[in-house]
Enzyme design. Sequence first.
Site, PDB file in Angstrom:
ATOM      1  N   ASN A 140      -0.392  64.437 -31.492  1.00 24.75           N
ATOM      2  CA  ASN A 140      -0.223  63.086 -31.587  1.00 24.75           C
ATOM      3  C   ASN A 140      -0.884  62.511 -32.365  1.00 24.75           C
ATOM      4  O   ASN A 140      -2.520  62.139 -31.754  1.00 24.75           O
ATOM      5  CB  ASN A 140       0.626  62.409 -30.766  1.00 24.75           C
ATOM      6  CG  ASN A 140       0.770  61.316 -30.836  1.00 24.75           C
ATOM      7  OD1 ASN A 140       1.708  60.738 -31.026  1.00 24.75           O
ATOM      8  ND2 ASN A 140      -0.137  60.138 -29.453  1.00 24.75           N
ATOM      9  N   GLU A 141      -1.009  61.662 -33.627  1.00 22.54           N
ATOM     10  CA  GLU A 141      -1.728  60.555 -34.250  1.00 22.54           C
ATOM     11  C   GLU A 141      -2.697  60.638 -34.848  1.00 22.54           C
ATOM     12  O   GLU A 141      -3.850  60.316 -33.630  1.00 22.54           O
ATOM     13  CB  GLU A 141      -2.011  59.549 -32.639  1.00 22.54           C
ATOM     14  CG  GLU A 141      -0.125  59.015 -32.850  1.00 22.54           C
ATOM     15  CD  GLU A 141       0.159  57.349 -33.212  1.00 22.54           C
ATOM     16  OE1 GLU A 141      -1.163  56.973 -32.194  1.00 22.54           O
ATOM     17  OE2 GLU A 141       1.048  56.558 -32.863  1.00 22.54           O
ATOM     18  N   VAL A 142      -3.543  61.660 -35.316  1.00 21.15           N
ATOM     19  CA  VAL A 142      -4.613  62.021 -35.726  1.00 21.15           C
ATOM     20  C   VAL A 142      -5.617  59.993 -35.735  1.00 21.15           C
ATOM     21  O   VAL A 142      -4.530  59.724 -36.556  1.00 21.15           O
ATOM     22  CB  VAL A 142      -5.085  62.461 -37.006  1.00 21.15           C
ATOM     23  CG1 VAL A 142      -6.313  62.902 -37.665  1.00 21.15           C
ATOM     24  CG2 VAL A 142      -4.180  63.761 -36.804  1.00 21.15           C
ATOM     25  N   ASN A 178      -3.121  56.945 -37.300  1.00 22.20           N
ATOM     26  CA  ASN A 178      -1.891  57.228 -35.873  1.00 22.20           C
ATOM     27  C   ASN A 178      -0.673  57.378 -36.667  1.00 22.20           C
ATOM     28  O   ASN A 178       0.210  56.723 -36.118  1.00 22.20           O
ATOM     29  CB  ASN A 178      -2.417  55.931 -35.541  1.00 22.20           C
ATOM     30  CG  ASN A 178      -3.671  55.637 -34.194  1.00 22.20           C
ATOM     31  OD1 ASN A 178      -4.821  54.544 -35.167  1.00 22.20           O
ATOM     32  ND2 ASN A 178      -4.131  56.218 -33.902  1.00 22.20           N
ATOM     33  N   HIS A 200       4.726  56.906 -37.769  1.00 20.77           N
ATOM     34  CA  HIS A 200       5.126  56.387 -36.526  1.00 20.77           C
ATOM     35  C   HIS A 200       4.621  54.468 -37.109  1.00 20.77           C
ATOM     36  O   HIS A 200       3.886  54.739 -38.698  1.00 20.77           O
ATOM     37  CB  HIS A 200       4.156  55.796 -35.319  1.00 20.77           C
ATOM     38  CG  HIS A 200       4.005  57.506 -34.394  1.00 20.77           C
ATOM     39  ND1 HIS A 200       3.153  57.794 -34.108  1.00 20.77           N
ATOM     40  CD2 HIS A 200       4.965  58.078 -34.351  1.00 20.77           C
ATOM     41  CE1 HIS A 200       3.411  58.885 -33.235  1.00 20.77           C
ATOM     42  NE2 HIS A 200       4.331  58.894 -33.756  1.00 20.77           N
TER      43      HIS A 200
END
EC number: 3.2.1.-
Length: 336
Positions: A140-142, A178, A200
Amino acid sequence: MLKSRGIIKGINLGGWMSQCDYSRERLDNFVKENDIKQIADWGFDHVRLPIDYNIVQNNDGSVIEDGYNRIDKVVELCRKYGLKLVIDLHKTAGFSFDFGEPESGFFDNKEYQERFYILWEEIARRYGHDTDNIVFELLNEVTDEAFIGKWNEISDICIGRIRKIAPEVIILLGSYHNNAADTVQFLNAPHDDRVVYNFHCYEPLKFTHQGATWTPDIIPGERMKFEDSETSEAYFEELFSTAISTAEKYGTTLYCGEYGVIDVVSAEDSLKWFKVINKVFSKHGISRECGITRKWTSAFPTASTTATVRDTEVSVIKTRKAHNCCTLTEVFTRVY
């Protein structure tokens, strides 16, 4: 790719096995069978299950069977009620998108990276055979742009190791900032034809995050009506343009794994935003997962509930604040 497997519109189960206190009370009771049934009754076709590494992996890399037993139960319930499942690794040893978490060093630490690979190999052994019903979301979301080079390397190695065990399972892969849509273009070409690019979307931020206290880009006291925001089909077409072209270039598809609006926005304005963004998603065949789930301390609403969704959900907008503010009927029968 996802649509052909019946994965089009989903809902998030955040705050259960991730972003939580890990208490037995929470893990045993936060989501129950009736909640999964309700999601299916609302017309969703899949759920996203965020898990933190410490649910299933000890610090020495060994397996926590209790955590996998819990995932097994989710798999069984999804199968019972006809839902697909995205298993999302929300936090790994050495990295979390949440700067408040005491995790760092993942992108430079080979030990952390090996634990990441081992964790996914274990998930692949247990769930990678059920390719019609289960999808893997690698991480989830580097966050930082500085991580993208190493993330491209790490993700490719990890997918390669998963493929030795689960050659056909679909894997979702997001980029930095993100999982921002405009950073998909900086991901490497997919490892194979079963990798889907993931992003996202909480844009435009001044509309979706108005009143937020956790970002310096927002003045908490400011408010904005939908008509005063930049939101339009043309806005999202431009925002998603490089992600769409990158996916087309490499012959893959896109998935929007989180999107929504903060609770201070009216139900009417939230509905307008959802209708616009979903129209663009549908035009381009983008499957998506709406970040609605239950309130931290109360049960899922019933279909007859008159409260707004903001009173019955947990956020996935960084701080666990609620964000999709339409009435239940509007959200589940109109925005999709």
